[in-house]
Design an enzyme around this catalytic site. Sequence first.
Site, PDB file in Angstrom:
ATOM      1  NE  ARG A   1      -2.652  -1.686   3.217  1.00  0.00           N
ATOM      2  CZ  ARG A   1      -3.084  -1.567   4.472  1.00  0.00           C
ATOM      3  NH1 ARG A   1      -3.955  -0.637   4.786  1.00  0.00           N
ATOM      4  NH2 ARG A   1      -2.609  -2.361   5.409  1.00  0.00           N
TER       5      ARG A   1
ATOM      6  CE1 TYR B   1      37.298  23.461  -8.827  1.00  0.00           C
ATOM      7  CE2 TYR B   1      35.536  24.276 -10.224  1.00  0.00           C
ATOM      8  CZ  TYR B   1      36.360  23.235  -9.811  1.00  0.00           C
ATOM      9  OH  TYR B   1      36.224  22.002 -10.372  1.00  0.00           O
TER      10      TYR B   1
ATOM     11  N   GLY C   1       3.578 -15.260   6.999  1.00  0.00           N
ATOM     12  CA  GLY C   1       2.998 -14.940   8.303  1.00  0.00           C
ATOM     13  C   GLY C   1       4.057 -14.598   9.343  1.00  0.00           C
TER      14      GLY C   1
ATOM     15  CB  ALA D   1      33.913  50.242  -5.650  1.00  0.00           C
TER      16      ALA D   1
END
Length: 455
Positions: A15, A385, A78, A421
Amino acid sequence: MTPTVCILAAGKGKRMVSNLPKVLHRVAGTPLVGHVLDTAASLSSVAPIVIYGHGGDQLRAAFKNRAVVWVEQREQLGTGHAVTQALPHLPTDSLVLLLYGDVPLLSPATLVRLLGAAEPSGYSLLTTTLADPAGYGRIVRNHSGEIARIVEHKDATPEELEIREVNTGIMAVQGRYLHQWLPSLGNHNAQGEYYLTDCVALAVAEGIRVAGVLTDDVLEVTGVNDRAQLAEIERAYQRRQAEALMAQGVTLYDPARIDIRGQLDCGQDVIIDINAVFEGHVRLGDRVTIGPNCVIAESTLGSGVEVLANSVIDSAIIGPGARIGPFARVRPETELGANVHIGNFVEIKKSRIAEGSKVNHLAYIGDSEIGRNVNVGAGTITCNYDGAFKHKTIIEDDVFIGSDTQLVAPVTVGRGATIGAGTTVTENVEAERLVISRVRQKTIAGWQRPRKPRK
Ligand code: UD1
Ligand code: CA
């Protein structure tokens, strides 16, 4: 004497409509059978036995770091047949505690009661009372109120169907009894199954008292058979954790909107807004506040830390008084000092940022060491990286990094330096210097922008 725990987990779980073995579906981030194994570990020092039917490789892989005795039940004939498969591993001289792999919330305290009740005779059974007992095995008691046998729903008479005390399936039995009784079980019943529950009548026939232990906490004996029940158990479990937190003095703006998938330890006067998700082990210091929609995993947050809306923190240590977010992402191996500010749309990975430094807007800081009182301007990127290797950026105390700066690692910016900047920093910067790499501004007079022809 320590019991041997034997977990039944061979049911198909049809189920669930899933490729995954049922017991690997998760509640609070942990597979169903993982909860049962945790409970087993709290009660017994002997490696537990798990009886499985499907997905053996997946199961073994999911618990490869745990000592488990895996026993296959090829055909599901069972519950009695299942335990029979495990007989070669069951001791004859101590108790066997039989649990279900799809019943995740059993409390160790209840099981301690069950084991205690099994001591005198060697057999005890966990039962509960249900308003609607349909589907369950019924507990049939004799005139003096002793357990006489269990009758499965499909085998029960109309009278027996009226019984509301049911078998939870959880029991403690002396190993030698199982060795004695299991081989003699038959399958002449409505389902053609070998019922473990038939052991009860066998015990009684031999004059062995089966002690009933009743739990009134239905949740702890509830099994998962479909995804609706999985969701029900999840919500009930989360509700309990939320209640425990509130009892400890944590404010939850909505106890229905917090999910703890692991362990959450909180100091005093912690406040958690809605939709918080905690994964693994998370520690929150005193007066921490967590804004709405945050995900925090495997991290420690110092006292007074403020996490603002929509932030994600994973495997990090956050110093006291720090402020994170809104919309921040703090990735693994990050360590932030006291009063650090990490603002909106900032990603920090594997970096250490010391006391009082600020990275407030739109930045990526990876593989970096940043000193104290550094100001990192908007849009700053550490270029860590090169396509093959990761490189380190070191920024010493009191540095000012102007907006839109790229720091091409490996690179060091000395104490007190200022970066103008728009600079691309490719070489080390000496202390106290101003560095700027910017194309000079040109002015062109009389410039005409291209125009579309008029129609
Ligand atoms: C069983 C009990 C019933 C009890 C109910 C509680 C028996 C005969 N009946 O019902 O009295 O009220 O549990 O939920 O024991 N399993 C195996 N191999 C099998 C069959 C089952 O490993 O061949 C496992 C299942 O994965 C599950 C557990 O045993 O974890 C119970 O099986 P399930 O089919 O749900 O229970 P019932 O047999 O209907
Ligand atoms: Ca069931």
